[in-house]
Design a protein around this motif. Structure first.
Motif, PDB file in Angstrom:
ATOM      1  N   SER A  89      52.970  38.343  44.570  1.00 58.00           N
ATOM      2  CA  SER A  89      53.671  39.487  44.218  1.00 58.00           C
ATOM      3  C   SER A  89      53.051  40.288  43.305  1.00 58.00           C
ATOM      4  O   SER A  89      53.205  41.455  43.089  1.00 58.00           O
ATOM      5  CB  SER A  89      55.082  39.213  43.775  1.00 58.00           C
ATOM      6  N   HIS A  92      49.206  41.868  45.089  1.00 61.25           N
ATOM      7  CA  HIS A  92      49.618  42.871  46.220  1.00 61.25           C
ATOM      8  C   HIS A  92      50.450  44.031  45.792  1.00 61.25           C
ATOM      9  O   HIS A  92      50.918  44.755  46.611  1.00 61.25           O
ATOM     10  CB  HIS A  92      50.044  42.146  47.322  1.00 61.25           C
ATOM     11  N   THR A  93      50.714  44.113  44.531  1.00 58.30           N
ATOM     12  CA  THR A  93      51.333  45.157  43.960  1.00 58.30           C
ATOM     13  C   THR A  93      50.541  45.763  42.724  1.00 58.30           C
ATOM     14  O   THR A  93      50.727  45.325  41.480  1.00 58.30           O
ATOM     15  CB  THR A  93      52.780  44.725  43.407  1.00 58.30           C
ATOM     16  N   ARG A  96      52.030  46.382  39.168  1.00 52.74           N
ATOM     17  CA  ARG A  96      52.324  45.079  38.635  1.00 52.74           C
ATOM     18  C   ARG A  96      50.935  44.423  38.229  1.00 52.74           C
ATOM     19  O   ARG A  96      50.866  43.729  37.193  1.00 52.74           O
ATOM     20  CB  ARG A  96      53.175  44.161  39.625  1.00 52.74           C
TER      21      ARG A  96
END
Length: 296
Positions: A89, A92-93, A96
């Motif tokens: 998470s 792949h962001t 973030r």
């Protein structure tokens, strides 16, 4: 480094986490001490045990890193931020991942792990550029400068610190102005430590303009502009005094005293170097006694 930063999304997230547990389903002991780091960590332990859908593991790890940073426990911050970085998470962001890499770079800087820190900073700067995050890029450039300073490469350190500032000059974005103000403050302190007082004073005077511009924009939280002026005036008074400009120093110290920040627990001792330099020892003792009483 100045201890209060303007935009810290993770602190807001931590406050939200605490508020979620400050309900009827949460023991009353958290209601009176939720602002304390140990209580925050207890709340995060409970959130992790409950596997709350709105608070995934990577977010808990990031929040733990924030709490441990506040406690000065950088080894623990590094451990949990590294774990957060492994999350899909996060990977792949991009935004973030940028946030997590920035946290990791700060921890590595504090732990004097400069070689890896420089690599992480460089990766994060490239990501910030790709995402158009100039405030974050500026923050990372300054962190890179601190690492080079830690390696005693002062010329290279100041080059990156000045690059950090140049990147945001002329901006009208309030978040970028906040980062610029912080960078001006930190760089002026480093310059003063290196006996480059004229440069430090010049940067402080430029910072005045930045704070004034921010004060005209929507967004700064209550007390932030006052806090910025308070930090600036307390440092500038000391720099003027060291530079032999005693009248300007006294005038600037009076401006500091006119701020609400000067009366706060966080800010009232910031003027101590100036007071010591002007041999106002009785006032120093009064301030330290008052600060100790507030902390109890």
């Amino acid at each position: 480094m100045e201890k209060i930063h303007y935009f810290r999304p993770l602190y807001l997230a931590l406050a939200l986490t605490i508020s979620l547990f400050s309900t009827a389903s949460t023991p009353n002991r958290y209601k009176t001490s939720a602002s304390l780091p140990d209580s925050a960590l207890s709340l995060l332990d409970e959130a992790e045990a409950r596997r709350l859908p709105h608070l995934p593991q990577f977010r808990i790890d990031m929040l733990r890193g924030t709490v441990y940073e506040r406690q000065g426990m950088y080894h623990l911050k590094e451990r949990y931020i590294r774990r957060a970085l492994q999350s899909d998470s996060v990977q792949h962001t991009p935004l973030r991942k940028l946030q997590v890499l920035t946290q990791l770079a700060t921890a590595l800087d504090r732990l004097n792990k400069y070689e890896e820190g420089i690599r992480i900073c460089t990766e994060a700067i490239e990501l910030a550029q790709e995402q158009g995050q100039k405030a974050k890029e500026s923050e990372l450039l300054f962190t890179l400068g601190r690492m080079y300073q830690g390696m005693k490469l002062d010329d290279k350190a100041f080059r990156y610190m000045y690059r950090s500032i140049e990147l945001l000059q002329g901006t009208d974005n309030v978040r970028e102005l906040a980062q610029l103000s912080t960078s001006y403050g930190d760089l002026s302190a480093y310059l003063a430590e290196n006996e480059r007082l004229d440069e430090a004073i010049a940067l402080c005077e430029k910072r005045l303009d930045v704070i004034s511009r921010m004060s005209l924009l929507p967004g700064p939280p209550p007390g932030y502009i006052d806090q910025q002026y308070g930090y600036l005036y307390s440092k500038l008074a000391w720099y003027y005094l060291q530079n032999g400009q005693s009248e300007k120093a006294a005038e600037t110290a009076r401006k500091y005293q006119s701020t609400g920040f000067a009366q706060s627990q966080a800010g009232q001792t910031e003027i101590v170097p100036y007071l010591l330099g002007t041999r106002q020892y009785h006032k120093v003792l009064q301030l330290l006694d008052a600060s100790s009483a507030l902390a109890e």
